[in-house]
Scaffold this active site. Structure first.
Site, PDB file in Angstrom:
ATOM      1  CE1 TYR A   1       0.486  -1.806   5.587  1.00 38.92           C
ATOM      2  CE2 TYR A   1       1.688  -1.054   7.518  1.00 38.92           C
ATOM      3  CZ  TYR A   1       1.147  -0.818   6.266  1.00 38.92           C
ATOM      4  OH  TYR A   1       1.289   0.429   5.698  1.00 38.92           O
TER       5      TYR A   1
ATOM      6  CD  GLU B   1       2.386   8.618   3.639  1.00 37.61           C
ATOM      7  OE1 GLU B   1       1.488   9.041   2.882  1.00 37.61           O
ATOM      8  OE2 GLU B   1       3.282   9.345   4.113  1.00 37.61           O
TER       9      GLU B   1
ATOM     10  CG  HIS C   1       2.328  -2.253  12.104  1.00 37.97           C
ATOM     11  ND1 HIS C   1       1.064  -1.764  12.272  1.00 37.97           N
ATOM     12  CD2 HIS C   1       3.038  -1.242  11.526  1.00 37.97           C
ATOM     13  CE1 HIS C   1       1.004  -0.523  11.829  1.00 37.97           C
ATOM     14  NE2 HIS C   1       2.188  -0.181  11.385  1.00 37.97           N
TER      15      HIS C   1
ATOM     16  CG  ASP D   1      -2.112  -0.099   4.016  1.00 36.82           C
ATOM     17  OD1 ASP D   1      -3.023  -0.950   3.952  1.00 36.82           O
ATOM     18  OD2 ASP D   1      -1.248   0.047   3.128  1.00 36.82           O
TER      19      ASP D   1
ATOM     20  CD  GLU E   1      -4.953   1.784   2.030  1.00 38.33           C
ATOM     21  OE1 GLU E   1      -5.864   0.937   2.100  1.00 38.33           O
ATOM     22  OE2 GLU E   1      -3.971   1.791   2.793  1.00 38.33           O
TER      23      GLU E   1
END
Length: 418
Positions: A299, A86, A345, A82, A9
């Site tokens: 993350y 999204e 995660h 990610d 990104e």
């Protein structure tokens, strides 16, 4: 054969990932989303299964053209956004606009930007997760439908400039309901009495009135409070009972997104947006002197307190090396997730024990250092021994009045040492 094109990104993330890949890879940034619903129309066909009408975001036109050219010249396209909804949606939009230029498109997932994690991810290429893509699209379409269809109704009924939203309208309702409860609340007057007492040895201490005639204290007005105080001034206070007990204080689990946001505000007065912005920078990578760009944390969008076995192992190694054995429990602490946690995660934690806060402080901005420090301390503390507290409770009697005083002494600081 050409190089393999890797798309992330942001330029910061591209720089960190590129450091761990060889010369066979070309890493580029999409600058976030490249497609979205049109700004000047609804962009959702309500009559035909809510089909969305996506278009290239004008500011991303040149980026898309550059990525299409690179994809055409590449052996394969590896999408490394990610590991959340999204990120999956960004990858799906990229695969849609790049599919005509390269058929070899794969998904790459990693939850921390370290050499080991990145290399393992590129050895295990995946397909796109359609369930995550659909989940993101559902949220995006609901955002558009609520905003574009209900906002005009507010303009007509209340006033121009108002807006409705999938989240903000529900939040506003909760606030309004809470405000009504506050307004409807009927306050009741009550008084508390605290005595400042002295024993034969200093220091003086305070004791709170808890019972009158064996019943829980309930003083409803100033007159009753004044009468009780006047009577107490002329009474002897006798120590009736002393109870000593040992308590354990256990460390909290590592941060998840919500608890990091809460402490970001409580400790540093960071708005949620700032906490997440700084955490994103720590995740994507910052320049750490001769080490170059380093991803410092895992993350940061997670609802799980789960920690990998590898991370548990190095946390214990760090504690053993930097504190005595008594600060290390017999075995690793394993925390339970809440029932509705997605557990996609790990918890938010540092990526390596070789970079404690003091080692990176010269290279970080103040807000970056502050957030990294609390993430580091919370994670290390989560694997340390409990603190042992000796609590002493004094029951003190003055005729029909009973007072309590409490005192605590730390017998072993445990994770408090941090």
């Amino acid at each position: 054969m050409g190089k393999r094109l890797v798309i992330v990104e942001s330029p910061a993330k591209a720089k960190t990932v590129n450091k761990y890949l060889g010369s066979d890879f070309l890493v580029k940034a999409s600058m976030g989303h490249i497609r979205d619903l049109p700004k000047k129309s609804l962009g959702v066909d309500i009559e035909h299964d809510f089909k969305p009408d996506y278009e290239i975001i004008p500011a991303r036109t040149s980026t898309v053209a550059e990525l299409q050219k690179a994809a055409k010249q590449s052996e394969a396209v590896l999408l490394a956004a990610d590991p959340d909804r999204e990120g999956e949606a960004i990858c799906w939009h990229l695969s849609t606009v790049l599919g005509a230029f390269n058929k070899n498109i794969y998904r790459v997932l990693f939850h921390e930007i370290t050499k080991g994690a990145v290399q393992r991810a590129f050895e295990n290429l995946r397909e796109l997760d359609q369930n995550k893509i659909n989940a993101q699209q559902a949220r995006r379409l609901l955002d558009r439908l609520v905003g574009y269809l209900i906002s005009p109704l507010l303009w007509k009924k209340i006033g121009r400039g108002l807006s409705a939203g999938r989240v903000q309208s529900i939040a506003l309702r909760v606030i309004c309901e809470r405000e009504r409860e506050i307004k409807d609340f009927i306050p009741e007057e009550y008084w508390s009495i605290t005595a400042e007492l002295k024993a034969s040895n200093p220091p003086p201490f305070k004791a709170a009135l808890t019972e009158i005639d064996g019943k829980k204290t309930k003083i409803k007005n100033e007159k009753s409070a004044t009468a009780a105080v006047s009577e107490l001034r002329n009474l002897p206070f006798d120590l009736e009972k002393v109870e000593v007990k040992e308590k354990k204080r256990n460390p909290s689990p590592p941060y998840i997104t919500s608890t990091l946001q809460q402490d970001g505000f409580r400790l540093f007065h960071f708005p949620v947006k700032k906490t997440m912005y700084v955490a994103q920078r720590l995740y994507e990578g910052l320049e750490i002197g001769p080490k170059g760009s380093v991803g410092l944390i895992t993350y940061m969008r997670t609802d799980s307190v789960r920690v990998s076995n590898q991370a548990l192992s190095w946390a214990r190694k760090y504690i053993r090396q930097n504190y005595s054995e008594e600060y290390l429990p017999e075995k690793s602490r394993i925390y339970k997730n809440k029932r509705k946690a997605q557990d996609a995660h790990e918890a938010i934690r540092p990526t390596t024990l070789s970079l404690p806060p003091d080692a990176v402080k010269p290279y970080l901005a103040k807000e970056e250092y502050n957030l990294y420090r609390i993430i580091w301390n919370r994670f290390i503390a989560s694997q340390m021994s409990s603190a042992l507290i000796e609590e002493t409770v004094f029951d003190i009697k003055a005729s029909k009045y009973k007072f309590k005083a409490k005192g605590e002494v730390i017998k072993f600081d445990g994770y408090f040492i941090l």
